[in-house]
Design a protein around this motif. Structure first.
Motif, PDB file in Angstrom:
ATOM      1  N   LYS A  24     -35.372 -40.332 111.619  1.00  0.00           N
ATOM      2  CA  LYS A  24     -34.518 -41.370 111.009  1.00  0.00           C
ATOM      3  C   LYS A  24     -34.982 -41.652 109.580  1.00  0.00           C
ATOM      4  O   LYS A  24     -34.770 -42.749 109.051  1.00  0.00           O
ATOM      5  CB  LYS A  24     -34.548 -42.653 111.845  1.00  0.00           C
ATOM      6  CG  LYS A  24     -33.954 -42.481 113.233  1.00  0.00           C
ATOM      7  CD  LYS A  24     -32.444 -42.266 113.178  1.00  0.00           C
ATOM      8  CE  LYS A  24     -31.856 -41.927 114.532  1.00  0.00           C
ATOM      9  NZ  LYS A  24     -30.451 -41.482 114.441  1.00  0.00           N
ATOM     10  N   LEU A  25     -35.623 -40.664 108.989  1.00  0.00           N
ATOM     11  CA  LEU A  25     -36.155 -40.798 107.621  1.00  0.00           C
ATOM     12  C   LEU A  25     -36.974 -42.083 107.452  1.00  0.00           C
ATOM     13  O   LEU A  25     -36.923 -42.747 106.414  1.00  0.00           O
ATOM     14  CB  LEU A  25     -35.032 -40.701 106.578  1.00  0.00           C
ATOM     15  CG  LEU A  25     -34.191 -39.409 106.614  1.00  0.00           C
ATOM     16  CD1 LEU A  25     -33.202 -39.365 105.459  1.00  0.00           C
ATOM     17  CD2 LEU A  25     -35.067 -38.165 106.590  1.00  0.00           C
ATOM     18  N   ASN A  26     -37.708 -42.402 108.530  1.00  0.00           N
ATOM     19  CA  ASN A  26     -38.638 -43.540 108.538  1.00  0.00           C
ATOM     20  C   ASN A  26     -37.958 -44.890 108.293  1.00  0.00           C
ATOM     21  O   ASN A  26     -38.591 -45.839 107.809  1.00  0.00           O
ATOM     22  CB  ASN A  26     -39.790 -43.315 107.535  1.00  0.00           C
ATOM     23  CG  ASN A  26     -40.547 -42.031 107.829  1.00  0.00           C
ATOM     24  OD1 ASN A  26     -40.762 -41.701 108.988  1.00  0.00           O
ATOM     25  ND2 ASN A  26     -40.912 -41.291 106.799  1.00  0.00           N
ATOM     26  N   ALA A  27     -36.661 -44.959 108.629  1.00  0.00           N
ATOM     27  CA  ALA A  27     -35.916 -46.226 108.447  1.00  0.00           C
ATOM     28  C   ALA A  27     -36.606 -47.352 109.221  1.00  0.00           C
ATOM     29  O   ALA A  27     -37.166 -47.145 110.307  1.00  0.00           O
ATOM     30  CB  ALA A  27     -34.479 -46.060 108.927  1.00  0.00           C
ATOM     31  N   LEU A  28     -36.537 -48.540 108.656  1.00  0.00           N
ATOM     32  CA  LEU A  28     -37.249 -49.700 109.211  1.00  0.00           C
ATOM     33  C   LEU A  28     -36.400 -50.413 110.249  1.00  0.00           C
ATOM     34  O   LEU A  28     -35.509 -51.195 109.896  1.00  0.00           O
ATOM     35  CB  LEU A  28     -37.581 -50.691 108.094  1.00  0.00           C
ATOM     36  CG  LEU A  28     -38.541 -50.222 106.994  1.00  0.00           C
ATOM     37  CD1 LEU A  28     -38.634 -51.277 105.896  1.00  0.00           C
ATOM     38  CD2 LEU A  28     -39.920 -49.917 107.582  1.00  0.00           C
ATOM     39  N   ASN A  29     -36.673 -50.126 111.521  1.00  0.00           N
ATOM     40  CA  ASN A  29     -36.035 -50.940 112.572  1.00  0.00           C
ATOM     41  C   ASN A  29     -36.930 -52.136 112.880  1.00  0.00           C
ATOM     42  O   ASN A  29     -38.031 -52.268 112.333  1.00  0.00           O
ATOM     43  CB  ASN A  29     -35.709 -50.090 113.808  1.00  0.00           C
ATOM     44  CG  ASN A  29     -36.955 -49.495 114.430  1.00  0.00           C
ATOM     45  OD1 ASN A  29     -38.056 -49.680 113.931  1.00  0.00           O
ATOM     46  ND2 ASN A  29     -36.791 -48.785 115.522  1.00  0.00           N
ATOM     47  N   LYS A  30     -36.436 -52.994 113.763  1.00  0.00           N
ATOM     48  CA  LYS A  30     -37.149 -54.232 114.075  1.00  0.00           C
ATOM     49  C   LYS A  30     -38.574 -53.954 114.587  1.00  0.00           C
ATOM     50  O   LYS A  30     -39.536 -54.594 114.174  1.00  0.00           O
ATOM     51  CB  LYS A  30     -36.329 -54.950 115.164  1.00  0.00           C
ATOM     52  CG  LYS A  30     -36.486 -56.423 115.180  1.00  0.00           C
ATOM     53  CD  LYS A  30     -35.495 -57.033 116.176  1.00  0.00           C
ATOM     54  CE  LYS A  30     -36.021 -58.368 116.650  1.00  0.00           C
ATOM     55  NZ  LYS A  30     -35.353 -58.884 117.814  1.00  0.00           N
ATOM     56  N   GLU A  31     -38.658 -52.972 115.484  1.00  0.00           N
ATOM     57  CA  GLU A  31     -39.968 -52.677 116.083  1.00  0.00           C
ATOM     58  C   GLU A  31     -40.956 -52.181 115.026  1.00  0.00           C
ATOM     59  O   GLU A  31     -42.130 -52.545 115.030  1.00  0.00           O
ATOM     60  CB  GLU A  31     -39.798 -51.636 117.203  1.00  0.00           C
ATOM     61  CG  GLU A  31     -41.045 -51.490 118.044  1.00  0.00           C
ATOM     62  CD  GLU A  31     -40.948 -50.387 119.099  1.00  0.00           C
ATOM     63  OE1 GLU A  31     -40.223 -49.399 118.895  1.00  0.00           O
ATOM     64  OE2 GLU A  31     -41.629 -50.530 120.135  1.00  0.00           O
ATOM     65  N   THR A  32     -40.457 -51.352 114.106  1.00  0.00           N
ATOM     66  CA  THR A  32     -41.354 -50.831 113.055  1.00  0.00           C
ATOM     67  C   THR A  32     -41.855 -51.974 112.177  1.00  0.00           C
ATOM     68  O   THR A  32     -43.036 -52.016 111.797  1.00  0.00           O
ATOM     69  CB  THR A  32     -40.618 -49.777 112.191  1.00  0.00           C
ATOM     70  OG1 THR A  32     -40.075 -48.788 113.069  1.00  0.00           O
ATOM     71  CG2 THR A  32     -41.537 -49.117 111.192  1.00  0.00           C
ATOM     72  N   ILE A  33     -40.969 -52.907 111.865  1.00  0.00           N
ATOM     73  CA  ILE A  33     -41.381 -54.049 111.031  1.00  0.00           C
ATOM     74  C   ILE A  33     -42.454 -54.867 111.758  1.00  0.00           C
ATOM     75  O   ILE A  33     -43.471 -55.239 111.165  1.00  0.00           O
ATOM     76  CB  ILE A  33     -40.145 -54.901 110.636  1.00  0.00           C
ATOM     77  CG1 ILE A  33     -39.319 -54.110 109.613  1.00  0.00           C
ATOM     78  CG2 ILE A  33     -40.553 -56.275 110.083  1.00  0.00           C
ATOM     79  CD1 ILE A  33     -38.067 -54.793 109.117  1.00  0.00           C
ATOM     80  N   ASN A 106     -43.558 -40.667  99.083  1.00  0.00           N
ATOM     81  CA  ASN A 106     -43.573 -39.212  99.289  1.00  0.00           C
ATOM     82  C   ASN A 106     -42.180 -38.605  99.433  1.00  0.00           C
ATOM     83  O   ASN A 106     -42.048 -37.459  99.837  1.00  0.00           O
ATOM     84  CB  ASN A 106     -44.399 -38.891 100.553  1.00  0.00           C
ATOM     85  CG  ASN A 106     -43.868 -39.624 101.769  1.00  0.00           C
ATOM     86  OD1 ASN A 106     -43.601 -40.810 101.691  1.00  0.00           O
ATOM     87  ND2 ASN A 106     -43.700 -38.932 102.876  1.00  0.00           N
ATOM     88  N   GLY A 107     -41.141 -39.355  99.147  1.00  0.00           N
ATOM     89  CA  GLY A 107     -39.772 -38.832  99.272  1.00  0.00           C
ATOM     90  C   GLY A 107     -38.815 -39.984  99.018  1.00  0.00           C
ATOM     91  O   GLY A 107     -39.117 -40.877  98.224  1.00  0.00           O
ATOM     92  N   TYR A 108     -37.685 -40.002  99.743  1.00  0.00           N
ATOM     93  CA  TYR A 108     -36.723 -41.090  99.545  1.00  0.00           C
ATOM     94  C   TYR A 108     -37.364 -42.462  99.750  1.00  0.00           C
ATOM     95  O   TYR A 108     -38.008 -42.704 100.785  1.00  0.00           O
ATOM     96  CB  TYR A 108     -35.574 -40.987 100.553  1.00  0.00           C
ATOM     97  CG  TYR A 108     -34.611 -39.855 100.314  1.00  0.00           C
ATOM     98  CD1 TYR A 108     -33.823 -39.821  99.161  1.00  0.00           C
ATOM     99  CD2 TYR A 108     -34.456 -38.829 101.249  1.00  0.00           C
ATOM    100  CE1 TYR A 108     -32.919 -38.784  98.945  1.00  0.00           C
ATOM    101  CE2 TYR A 108     -33.560 -37.792 101.041  1.00  0.00           C
ATOM    102  CZ  TYR A 108     -32.798 -37.775  99.885  1.00  0.00           C
ATOM    103  OH  TYR A 108     -31.911 -36.756  99.675  1.00  0.00           O
ATOM    104  N   ALA A 109     -37.172 -43.350  98.795  1.00  0.00           N
ATOM    105  CA  ALA A 109     -37.523 -44.777  98.977  1.00  0.00           C
ATOM    106  C   ALA A 109     -36.259 -45.521  98.584  1.00  0.00           C
ATOM    107  O   ALA A 109     -35.996 -45.753  97.401  1.00  0.00           O
ATOM    108  CB  ALA A 109     -38.700 -45.172  98.097  1.00  0.00           C
ATOM    109  N   LEU A 110     -35.466 -45.839  99.605  1.00  0.00           N
ATOM    110  CA  LEU A 110     -34.133 -46.414  99.356  1.00  0.00           C
ATOM    111  C   LEU A 110     -34.016 -47.771 100.041  1.00  0.00           C
ATOM    112  O   LEU A 110     -34.601 -47.989 101.107  1.00  0.00           O
ATOM    113  CB  LEU A 110     -33.052 -45.466  99.909  1.00  0.00           C
ATOM    114  CG  LEU A 110     -33.045 -44.061  99.305  1.00  0.00           C
ATOM    115  CD1 LEU A 110     -32.025 -43.183 100.033  1.00  0.00           C
ATOM    116  CD2 LEU A 110     -32.731 -44.106  97.808  1.00  0.00           C
ATOM    117  N   GLY A 111     -33.233 -48.656  99.471  1.00  0.00           N
ATOM    118  CA  GLY A 111     -32.993 -49.951 100.088  1.00  0.00           C
ATOM    119  C   GLY A 111     -34.313 -50.605 100.492  1.00  0.00           C
ATOM    120  O   GLY A 111     -35.240 -50.719  99.679  1.00  0.00           O
ATOM    121  N   GLY A 112     -34.395 -51.000 101.776  1.00  0.00           N
ATOM    122  CA  GLY A 112     -35.614 -51.622 102.283  1.00  0.00           C
ATOM    123  C   GLY A 112     -36.862 -50.769 102.053  1.00  0.00           C
ATOM    124  O   GLY A 112     -37.974 -51.305 102.017  1.00  0.00           O
TER     125      GLY A 112
END
Ligand code: CAA
Length: 258
Positions: A24-33, A106-112
């Motif tokens: 998921k391209l390391n997208a920040l879901n609730k659990e990750t936060i 190290n790659g995409y840093a988008l939005g959050g």
């Protein structure tokens, strides 16, 4: 502690947190936060850890943003809560941590993802990194502090342009705008961050924590940064590190702050 979405490792007095949802391209879901909050909190309370490096797993993304699938059906109340919780648990939390945090982009840093990198104390990027705040393409604005921290780093005009156009910028452009401090090849990214971390770790951790508080005060409404500096400067005189630092100087030796 066991985590599902992040990996925490330690090497001497330097810790590394790797956000690990590559599919998921390391997208920040609730659990990750929540996991990031817990990891930052634990490492900050561990006196043996002097610097934290934050990066994304694999070679494509730092973090591609908040996890869109989690909020696609939200209304106004839940939307506000999402931003508020995220800012409290992670973004403001990292910015105000006593332990220095370096973002290794190290790659995409988008939005959050870019917002998280901007909440870190400074940033280093690999040459393949792409950065942007694309929220307006989703009918949103940045909600994790991006409208505030981006202008602080790149100036109001460039921030307006980046947010309004939703464009991604290259690592080299990010360096020219003051968003990242260094751009290196992907292979050199973590070694450079470690080199910077080692340099930081040799200095007084109490003084560094005072410096973080004081520099942050410059960007807080209703806080007089000069007064904060006077207070923190005075506080330093009551620390063991001050005694060690000045004694070492007078004895013509290197200080040992451990
Ligand atoms: N949320 C959830 N899933 C995401 C995601 C995100 N932000 N970014 C990427 N993914 C997922 C994709 O859905 C895809 O999953 P599946 O394989 O299950 O379909 C997987 O990661 C790989 O992504 P792509 O196939 O899209 O990869 P790509 O190379 O074609 O494109 C990209 C890469 C340009 C980064 C593209 O993924 C993208 O545009 N991502 C979204 C970026 C974005 O809009 N971020 C802002 C989020 S909103 C926000 O952050 C709000 C806030 O401020 C609080």
């Amino acid at each position: 502690m066991d985590y599902n979405n992040i990996i925490v490792s330690e090497e001497g007095n330097i810790a590394m947190i790797t956000i690990n949802r590559p599919k998921k391209l390391n997208a920040l879901n609730k659990e990750t936060i929540s996991e990031l909050h817990a990891a930052f909190n634990d490492l900050n309370e561990d006196d043996s850890i002097r610097v934290i490096i934050l990066t994304g797993s694999e070679d494509k993304a730092f973090v591609a943003g908040a996890d869109i699938s989690e909020f696609a059906d939200f209304g106004v109340k839940k939307g506000s809560k999402l931003a508020q919780r995220g800012q409290e648990l992670l973004f403001d939390f990292v910015e105000n941590l006593s332990t220095p945090v370096i973002a290794a982009i190290n790659g995409y840093a988008l939005g959050g993802g870019l917002e998280l990198a901007m909440a870190c104390h400074f940033r280093v990027a690999s040459s393949n990194a792409k950065m942007g705040l694309p929220e307006v393409t989703l009918g949103l604005i940045p909600g994790y502090g991006g409208t505030q921290r981006l202008p602080q780093l790149v100036g109001k005009g460039k921030a307006m342009e980046m947010i309004m156009t939703a464009s991604m910028i290259t690592a080299e452009d990010a360096k020219n705008f003051g968003l990242v401090n260094y751009v290196v090849s992907q292979d050199e990214l973590i070694p450079l961050c470690k080199k910077l971390a080692i340099k930081i770790s040799r200095n007084s951790s109490t003084a560094i924590s005072s410096a973080i508080k004081t520099i942050n005060a410059n960007f807080k409404d209703g806080v007089n940064g000069f007064e904060k500096e006077i207070k923190q400067f005075g506080k330093c005189f009551g620390t063991d590190d001050f005694i060690e630092g000045t004694t070492a100087f007078l004895e013509k030796r290197k200080p040992d702050f451990n």
